[in-house]
Design a protein around this motif. Structure first.
Motif, PDB file in Angstrom:
ATOM      1  N   LYS A  77     -10.397  -6.894  79.637  1.00 26.14           N
ATOM      2  CA  LYS A  77      -9.088  -5.746  79.346  1.00 26.14           C
ATOM      3  C   LYS A  77      -9.746  -4.711  78.505  1.00 26.14           C
ATOM      4  N   GLN A  78      -9.454  -3.742  78.448  1.00 22.30           N
ATOM      5  CA  GLN A  78      -9.676  -2.601  77.600  1.00 22.30           C
ATOM      6  C   GLN A  78      -8.447  -2.412  76.611  1.00 22.30           C
ATOM      7  N   TYR A  79      -8.835  -2.335  75.406  1.00 27.38           N
ATOM      8  CA  TYR A  79      -7.650  -2.094  74.250  1.00 27.38           C
ATOM      9  C   TYR A  79      -7.673  -0.809  73.578  1.00 27.38           C
ATOM     10  N   GLU A  80      -6.653  -0.305  73.177  1.00 18.30           N
ATOM     11  CA  GLU A  80      -6.552   0.934  72.629  1.00 18.30           C
ATOM     12  C   GLU A  80      -6.096   0.552  71.010  1.00 18.30           C
ATOM     13  N   THR A  81      -6.547   1.064  70.065  1.00 16.44           N
ATOM     14  CA  THR A  81      -5.998   1.171  68.663  1.00 16.44           C
ATOM     15  C   THR A  81      -5.035   2.006  68.230  1.00 16.44           C
ATOM     16  N   VAL A  82      -4.047   1.677  67.667  1.00 21.18           N
ATOM     17  CA  VAL A  82      -2.884   2.672  67.211  1.00 21.18           C
ATOM     18  C   VAL A  82      -2.637   2.398  65.873  1.00 21.18           C
ATOM     19  N   ILE A  83      -3.050   3.631  64.796  1.00 20.32           N
ATOM     20  CA  ILE A  83      -2.843   3.479  63.532  1.00 20.32           C
ATOM     21  C   ILE A  83      -2.101   4.516  62.999  1.00 20.32           C
ATOM     22  N   GLY A  84      -1.206   4.147  61.993  1.00 20.55           N
ATOM     23  CA  GLY A  84      -0.363   5.003  60.998  1.00 20.55           C
ATOM     24  C   GLY A  84      -0.674   4.820  59.744  1.00 20.55           C
ATOM     25  N   LEU A  85      -0.705   6.012  58.930  1.00 19.33           N
ATOM     26  CA  LEU A  85      -1.160   5.649  57.357  1.00 19.33           C
ATOM     27  C   LEU A  85       0.066   5.751  56.617  1.00 19.33           C
ATOM     28  N   GLU A  86       0.086   5.007  55.460  1.00 14.87           N
ATOM     29  CA  GLU A  86       0.887   5.525  54.469  1.00 14.87           C
ATOM     30  C   GLU A  86      -0.135   5.554  53.095  1.00 14.87           C
ATOM     31  N   VAL A  87      -0.112   6.981  52.806  1.00 15.39           N
ATOM     32  CA  VAL A  87      -1.103   7.486  51.677  1.00 15.39           C
ATOM     33  C   VAL A  87      -0.182   7.350  50.358  1.00 15.39           C
ATOM     34  N   HIS A  88      -0.787   6.922  49.380  1.00 16.86           N
ATOM     35  CA  HIS A  88      -0.248   7.324  48.009  1.00 16.86           C
ATOM     36  C   HIS A  88      -1.075   8.279  47.034  1.00 16.86           C
ATOM     37  N   VAL A  89      -0.409   9.217  46.652  1.00 17.29           N
ATOM     38  CA  VAL A  89      -1.176  10.098  45.768  1.00 17.29           C
ATOM     39  C   VAL A  89      -0.581  10.353  44.337  1.00 17.29           C
ATOM     40  N   GLU A  90      -1.367  10.286  43.616  1.00 21.84           N
ATOM     41  CA  GLU A  90      -0.918  10.160  42.002  1.00 21.84           C
ATOM     42  C   GLU A  90      -1.046  11.731  41.937  1.00 21.84           C
ATOM     43  N   LEU A  91       0.121  12.296  41.212  1.00 25.66           N
ATOM     44  CA  LEU A  91       0.171  13.794  41.038  1.00 25.66           C
ATOM     45  C   LEU A  91      -0.603  14.153  39.804  1.00 25.66           C
ATOM     46  N   ALA A  92      -1.023  15.308  39.694  1.00 28.63           N
ATOM     47  CA  ALA A  92      -1.810  15.787  38.305  1.00 28.63           C
ATOM     48  C   ALA A  92      -0.928  16.246  37.278  1.00 28.63           C
ATOM     49  N   THR A  93       0.234  15.700  37.056  1.00 28.71           N
ATOM     50  CA  THR A  93       0.960  16.212  35.933  1.00 28.71           C
ATOM     51  C   THR A  93       0.558  15.682  34.766  1.00 28.71           C
ATOM     52  N   LYS A  94       0.783  16.407  33.501  1.00 22.49           N
ATOM     53  CA  LYS A  94       0.134  15.927  32.364  1.00 22.49           C
ATOM     54  C   LYS A  94       1.076  14.826  31.911  1.00 22.49           C
ATOM     55  N   THR A  95       2.495  14.755  32.320  1.00 23.06           N
ATOM     56  CA  THR A  95       3.430  13.580  31.857  1.00 23.06           C
ATOM     57  C   THR A  95       3.930  13.036  32.919  1.00 23.06           C
ATOM     58  N   LYS A  96       4.555  11.899  32.721  1.00 24.87           N
ATOM     59  CA  LYS A  96       5.065  11.001  33.715  1.00 24.87           C
ATOM     60  C   LYS A  96       6.356  11.781  34.433  1.00 24.87           C
ATOM     61  N   ILE A  97       6.652  10.981  35.514  1.00 21.93           N
ATOM     62  CA  ILE A  97       7.604  11.548  36.282  1.00 21.93           C
ATOM     63  C   ILE A  97       9.166  11.501  35.809  1.00 21.93           C
ATOM     64  N   PHE A  98       9.446  10.557  34.565  1.00 25.30           N
ATOM     65  CA  PHE A  98      10.841  10.432  33.855  1.00 25.30           C
ATOM     66  C   PHE A  98      10.936  10.684  32.646  1.00 25.30           C
ATOM     67  N   CYS A  99       9.547  10.807  32.145  1.00 17.74           N
ATOM     68  CA  CYS A  99       9.447  10.608  30.542  1.00 17.74           C
ATOM     69  C   CYS A  99       8.402  11.636  29.997  1.00 17.74           C
ATOM     70  N   SER A 100       7.992  11.817  28.775  1.00 20.23           N
ATOM     71  CA  SER A 100       7.082  12.712  28.409  1.00 20.23           C
ATOM     72  C   SER A 100       5.708  11.982  28.118  1.00 20.23           C
ATOM     73  N   CYS A 101       5.747  10.638  28.421  1.00 20.46           N
ATOM     74  CA  CYS A 101       4.417  10.046  28.041  1.00 20.46           C
ATOM     75  C   CYS A 101       3.070  10.615  29.039  1.00 20.46           C
ATOM     76  N   SER A 102       2.036  10.580  28.445  1.00 18.22           N
ATOM     77  CA  SER A 102       0.723  11.187  29.144  1.00 18.22           C
ATOM     78  C   SER A 102       0.432  10.215  30.306  1.00 18.22           C
ATOM     79  N   THR A 103       0.073  10.871  31.314  1.00 20.13           N
ATOM     80  CA  THR A 103      -0.581  10.335  32.585  1.00 20.13           C
ATOM     81  C   THR A 103      -2.044   9.986  32.332  1.00 20.13           C
TER      82      THR A 103
END
Ligand code: ADP
Ligand code: MG
Ligand code: ZN
Length: 476
Positions: free
Chosen positions: A3-29
Motif C-alpha cells: 500500500k502507498q501512504y500519504e503523510t498529512v501535516i498541520g503545524l501549530e507554531v508559537h512565536v515570542e514577540l519582540a516587545t521590550k516588556t511582557k504582554i500584561f505587565c512592564s517586566c522585561s522580556t
C-alpha cells in the motif's frame, strides 16, 4: 503490491514577540536574565494583581496577520485557559479561543519547482509560561518565572503539508516574514519560535484524514524533518499490523529518533475556557489597521522584484540574499557604499555562506559592519590586495569585524607591484627549478603554474599573480 501512504501535516507554531516588556505587565522580556529577576505580582500570579494589555503585542500580531493575508478580527477578546502546572503561577493562561486576532490567511511555499499555498487557519495571542529547571543530581525542580507573561502568537495552519520538505519550507517562509517585520527573532534554539507537528497518514488516493498525533519538543529544522519521517513510519507500521493510531500528544526524542506518548489528546472542554474577566475586548478600527499597514516594511517578494530592476545579479543570488533580512540589509548598505553590487553579492554568496556553514551560524548572527565589506571590495578592485589575501582578510572581517584598510596596513598585506623585487625572486625560482623550466620550454603549459605557485609562496602570497605570470613568460 504494498500500500502507498500519504503523510498529512498541520503545524501549530508559537512565536515570542519582540516587545521590550511582557504582554500584561512592564517586566522585561529579555532572554537569559538571572532567574526570577524579570518578575512582578502580575506575571507571578499574585492575588489581586491585574493585567494591562501591551498595545505593541496587538500591533505585531496585526502586522503578522496582514503579511500572511489573514482577515483581522475587528472585535476580539481574551479567554482563560484553566490548568495547573508549576510553571503557570496563575493556574490559567490568558489566551484566545473564540475570537482569535486573525483568521483565514495563507503563505506561499516553494519546494523544488512547485509552488503551493499553506493555509493559515487562525492566529491568536497568548502569554508564555515560566520554565522548570529539573536538577536530577539534587532530585529537585526549580522554577524561573522570567518567561512567564512573555507575549506569544500561535499560528495554526490547515493540514496542507505533505512532506518534511514542505514543513521546512513553510517554517522558513513564516520565519522570514516575521523577521522582516521585526516582530520576532524566531530562534528555534532559544525557543522564540517553536513548532508542534500534527501528523497523520492515509492510504494514497483516499479523501478521509487518518487519526493524527501531535509531536512536541522539536528545536531545530533538522529535528523536525527527522520527526516527520520517524512518526510517519511508526504510524504506517501500526496500520500495516492492523492496529489503530491513538490520538495523543507525543514527545520527540531526537537522539533516539523516536517519539514517546506524553498524554492523551486534551480538548477545549478540558480547559474550562471562559472569557477573561480582567480584560476588556479589543476593538480594532480601520484607521489602526491602515496605520500598521503603512508601516509594514518591504517584504521579500517586493524586495526581489526591486533587486531585479536595480541590480545586475543572478536571480538565484538575489533569492538567497533576500531570503534573510539581515543579509539583504548588509547587501544594500555595502553596495551603496562601494557602488559594486555584483562584487558585494559574490562575497555574500561564496565566502559568507561558507563561513556561516563552518561556524554553524544563521545569517541573523552576522555581526560585521557593511562598511568593512565595502572597503574590502574597494581594496581588491584597486589591486591593493590580491584575491587570496582578500579571502584571508574577509575571514577576519566576518569573525572580528576588523577594518580591512587598517588590517592590511598593519600586517603588510599589500600586493607587491615592485618589478625589481619580483624579478629578484623570479631569478631564484627559475634557478631552483630547472626541470619545470625545461618542461615549460618543451611546451608543457602546466609547468608554468608550478613556477607561479613557487613565486607566490616565496612572496608570502602578496605578489600580483597576473604580473608574475607575465614576467615569468618574459624571463624563461
Ligand atoms: P485542536 O483544536 O484539537 O488542537 P485543531 O483542529 O485546531 O485541533 O488542529 C490542530 C492542528 O492539527 C492544526 O494545525 C491542523 O491543521 C492539524 N490537523 C488537524 N487534523 C489533522 C490530521 N488529520 N492530520 C494532520 N494534521 C491535522
Ligand atoms: Mg490546538
Ligand atoms: Zn511582571
Amino acid at each position: 503490491m504494498a500500500k502507498q501512504y500519504e503523510t498529512v501535516i498541520g503545524l501549530e507554531v508559537h512565536v515570542e514577540l519582540a516587545t521590550k516588556t511582557k504582554i500584561f505587565c512592564s517586566c522585561s522580556t529579555e532572554f537569559g536574565g538571572a532567574p526570577n529577576t524579570h518578575t512582578c505580582p502580575v506575571c507571578t500570579g499574585m492575588p489581586g494583581s491585574l493585567p494591562v494589555l501591551n498595545k505593541q503585542v496587538v500591533e505585531y500580531a496585526v502586522a503578522i496577520g496582514l503579511a500572511t493575508d489573514c482577515e483581522i478580527t475587528r472585535v476580539c477578546k481574551f479567554d482563560r485557559k484553566n490548568y495547573f502546572y508549576p510553571d503557570n503561577p496563575q493556574n490559567y493562561q490568558i489566551s484566545q479561543l473564540y475570537l482569535p486576532i486573525a483568521r483565514n490567511g495563507y503563505v506561499e511555499i516553494e519546494v523544488g519547482d512547485t509552488k503551493k499555498r499553506v493555509r493559515i487557519h487562525e492566529m491568536h495571542m497568548e502569554e508564555d509560561a515560566g520554565k522548570l529547571i529539573h536538577d536530577e543530581w539534587d532530585d529537585t525542580s526549580l522554577v524561573d518565572y522570567n518567561r512567564s507573561g512573555v507575549p506569544l502568537v500561535e499560528i495554526v495552519s490547515e493540514p496542507d503539508m505533505r512532506s518534511a520538505d514542505e514543513v521546512i519550507a513553510y517554517l522558513e517562509k513564516l520565519r522570514m516574514i516575521i523577521q522582516y517585520l521585526g516582530a520576532s527573532d524566531c530562534k528555534l534554539q532559544e525557543g522564540s519560535m517553536r513548532a508542534d507537528v500534527n501528523l497523520s497518514v492515509r492510504e494514497a488516493g483516499t479523501k478521509e484524514f487518518g487519526t493524527r498525533t501531535e509531536m512536541k519538543n522539536l528545536n531545530s529544522f533538522k529535528a523536525i524533518a527527522r520527526a516527520v519521517e520517524g512518526e510517519r513510519e511508526r504510524q504506517i507500521e501500526l496500520l500495516e499490523a492492523g492496529k489503530a493510531v491513538v490520538q495523543e500528544t507525543r514527545r520527540w526524542d531526537d537522539n533516539k529518533e523516536f517519539s514517546y506518548a506524553m498524554r492523551s489528546k486534551e480538548d477545549a472542554q478540558d480547559y474550562r475556557y471562559f472569557p477573561e474577566p480582567d480584560l476588556v475586548p479589543i476593538i480594532i478600527e480601520d484607521e489602526w489597521i491602515e496605520k500598521i499597514r503603512s508601516r509594514q516594511p518591504e517584504l521579500q517578494t517586493e524586495k526581489l522584484k526591486r533587486y531585479r530592476k536595480e541590480f545586475d545579479i543572478p536571480e538565484y543570488d538575489a533569492k538567497i540574499i533576500t531570503g534573510s533580512k539581515s543579509m539583504a540589509d548588509i547587501f544594500e548598505a555595502a553596495a551603496a557604499i562601494c557602488g559594486k553590487p555584483k562584487k558585494v553579492s559574490n562575497w555574500l554568496m561564496v565566502e559568507t555562506l561558507r563561513l556561516l556553514k563552518d561556524h554553524n551560524m544563521e545569517p541573523e548572527e552576522i555581526s560585521f559592519a557593511p562598511e568593512n565589506l565595502a572597503k574590502l571590495v574597494d581594496l581588491t578592485e584597486a589591486g591593493i590586495i590580491n584575491n587570496s589575501v582578500a579571502k584571508e582578510v574577509f575571514e577576519k572581517i566576518f569573525l572580528e569585524n576588523i577594518d580591512p584598510r587598517v588590517y592590511v596596513e598593519e600586517h603588510g598585506l599589500k600586493t607587491v607591484n615592485d618589478e625589481g623585487a619580483l624579478e629578484e625572486v623570479l631569478k631564484k625560482v627559475i634557478a631552483d627549478n630547472p626541470q619545470a623550466v625545461e618542461d615549460y620550454r618543451g611546451g608543457k603549459e602546466k609547468a608554468l603554474g608550478a613556477l607561479v605557485g613557487q613565486t607566490m609562496k616565496a612572496m608570502r602570497g602578496k605578489a600580483n599573480p597576473g604580473m608574475v605570470n607575465q614576467k615569468l613568460r618574459e624571463m624563461i
